[in-house]
Design an enzyme around this catalytic site. Sequence first.
Site, PDB file in Angstrom:
ATOM      1  N   TYR A 198     -43.622   7.623 -37.382  1.00  0.00           N
ATOM      2  CA  TYR A 198     -44.992   8.136 -37.432  1.00  0.00           C
ATOM      3  C   TYR A 198     -45.053   9.320 -38.384  1.00  0.00           C
ATOM      4  O   TYR A 198     -44.045   9.959 -38.689  1.00  0.00           O
ATOM      5  CB  TYR A 198     -45.482   8.550 -36.041  1.00  0.00           C
ATOM      6  CG  TYR A 198     -44.816   9.789 -35.480  1.00  0.00           C
ATOM      7  CD1 TYR A 198     -45.357  11.067 -35.692  1.00  0.00           C
ATOM      8  CD2 TYR A 198     -43.655   9.705 -34.727  1.00  0.00           C
ATOM      9  CE1 TYR A 198     -44.752  12.198 -35.174  1.00  0.00           C
ATOM     10  CE2 TYR A 198     -43.041  10.833 -34.197  1.00  0.00           C
ATOM     11  CZ  TYR A 198     -43.591  12.075 -34.428  1.00  0.00           C
ATOM     12  OH  TYR A 198     -42.990  13.200 -33.912  1.00  0.00           O
ATOM     13  N   CYS A 199     -46.270   9.608 -38.866  1.00  0.00           N
ATOM     14  CA  CYS A 199     -46.523  10.785 -39.692  1.00  0.00           C
ATOM     15  C   CYS A 199     -47.974  11.214 -39.453  1.00  0.00           C
ATOM     16  O   CYS A 199     -48.603  10.766 -38.494  1.00  0.00           O
ATOM     17  CB  CYS A 199     -46.242  10.515 -41.171  1.00  0.00           C
ATOM     18  SG  CYS A 199     -47.167   9.127 -41.877  1.00  0.00           S
ATOM     19  N   THR A 200     -48.522  12.052 -40.306  1.00  0.00           N
ATOM     20  CA  THR A 200     -49.845  12.617 -40.059  1.00  0.00           C
ATOM     21  C   THR A 200     -50.955  11.575 -40.127  1.00  0.00           C
ATOM     22  O   THR A 200     -51.761  11.445 -39.200  1.00  0.00           O
ATOM     23  CB  THR A 200     -50.149  13.742 -41.068  1.00  0.00           C
ATOM     24  OG1 THR A 200     -49.081  14.696 -41.037  1.00  0.00           O
ATOM     25  CG2 THR A 200     -51.463  14.437 -40.724  1.00  0.00           C
TER      26      THR A 200
END
Length: 452
Positions: A198-200
């Site tokens: 996951y990331c922003t």
Amino acid sequence: MQLFNTLSAEERAELIDQSGKQRLTLSFYAYANIEDPQQFRDDLFLAWNPLEVLGRIYVATEGINAQLSLPADNFYAFKDHVETYPFMNGMRLNVAVEQDDLSFLKLTIKVRKKIVADGLNDNTFDVTDKGVHLKANEFNEMLEDPNTVLVDMRNHYESEIGHFKNAITPDVETFRESLPIIEDDLKEHKEDKNLLMYCTGGIRCEKASAFFKHKGFKNVYQLEGGIIEYTRQVKAEGLDSKFIGKNFVFDHRLGERITDDIISQCHQCGKPCDTHTNCANEACHLLFIQCDDCASSMEGCCSLECVDIIHLPEDEQRERRRGIMKGNMVFRKGKSDALKFKKSGDAVAAVDLATAPKVKKDIRKRERKIFVGNAEHYFTKASVGQFAIEGELKTGDKIIITGPTTGREELVVTEMRVNGEAGTMAKKGDLVTINIPFRVRLSDKMYKLPQA
């Protein structure tokens, strides 16, 4: 034909404040083959500038990566324009969890080699062979699988204030650093584990998932739309949020609250805190976490050395800033020895240190205030501020002094000197000095509140 900004950040902030318009902060990305990025960039500027779009946008031959804000009234006109490009038709626009009219103060569209600096040679693998996208409920279900390894694809200063529980949070300063580290750490589990990332907003995972599949990982998954879209789905569907703390964002806000949990500490005193700031010494500009008490005692600085520097004459401060290229150094200096409570990487844990106070905020309600003038100088020993008057000021007026470092300070003018003489009234063109119990800076503005 205007293709670049012509207003300063301070001028733009004043126009936003005077307009009374509610703004939306949003982000999006799209990979596509863009033959002429410079022409694409110019076309976007010409179309978006009249819509009062402000933000930071990168375009390259591989696509577009955008974080921006615009008046809510212009949202559908903006969306209609974006969708005139086939590769952006139907693209998801991630609307920020928390809104701030001043999240961006300039429209900056830059042509880059890549829309995300990943350090990869895209010709060596199939960048379209991406991992499986998971919605929030699917993501939560996969977290329950003991064969799942969850990896945070963001940097140390992002994961420190908020992350998913039990996630691996690499102690890195750039995205490109994390890829070989993760590959090496998980090399024994390419076939028997679910690699979940996951990331922003999802853009880093798009490239990373294809990279890891190329490297032999069999079961690669990614959170669709990143933390921003996850939070929207959690709220809309009444799901349990597995993310704890704040989501770091790359605009004026520097973070948006996802849960009330505070999992990080003030880097100077160790008090529970997750408020990022930049050092008030512009020659340093270090990004770090600072509580209100330390912000007051350290005057917004990261070290005593920087406190000394901000009290030097402005000319000497400018000289010290000359030739300094800050760039990513503002993050690398986050490892400064002056910060005693810095945590990242293995030191990060989803431990609830405190609960954020409930803040009732009505983004539609605006404070009525009248612009009076600009700060010119601060005489430290006498605790006197000097202002160039652009409107009208008199004794008895209730004033507000605001600025990026000063914040918002309110006081009543009991006495003042106008052009060096004691006076009770000042008008446009006058220089006024008044006693102020805090330091003011050149970026500060003075406003007065209407009489009740």
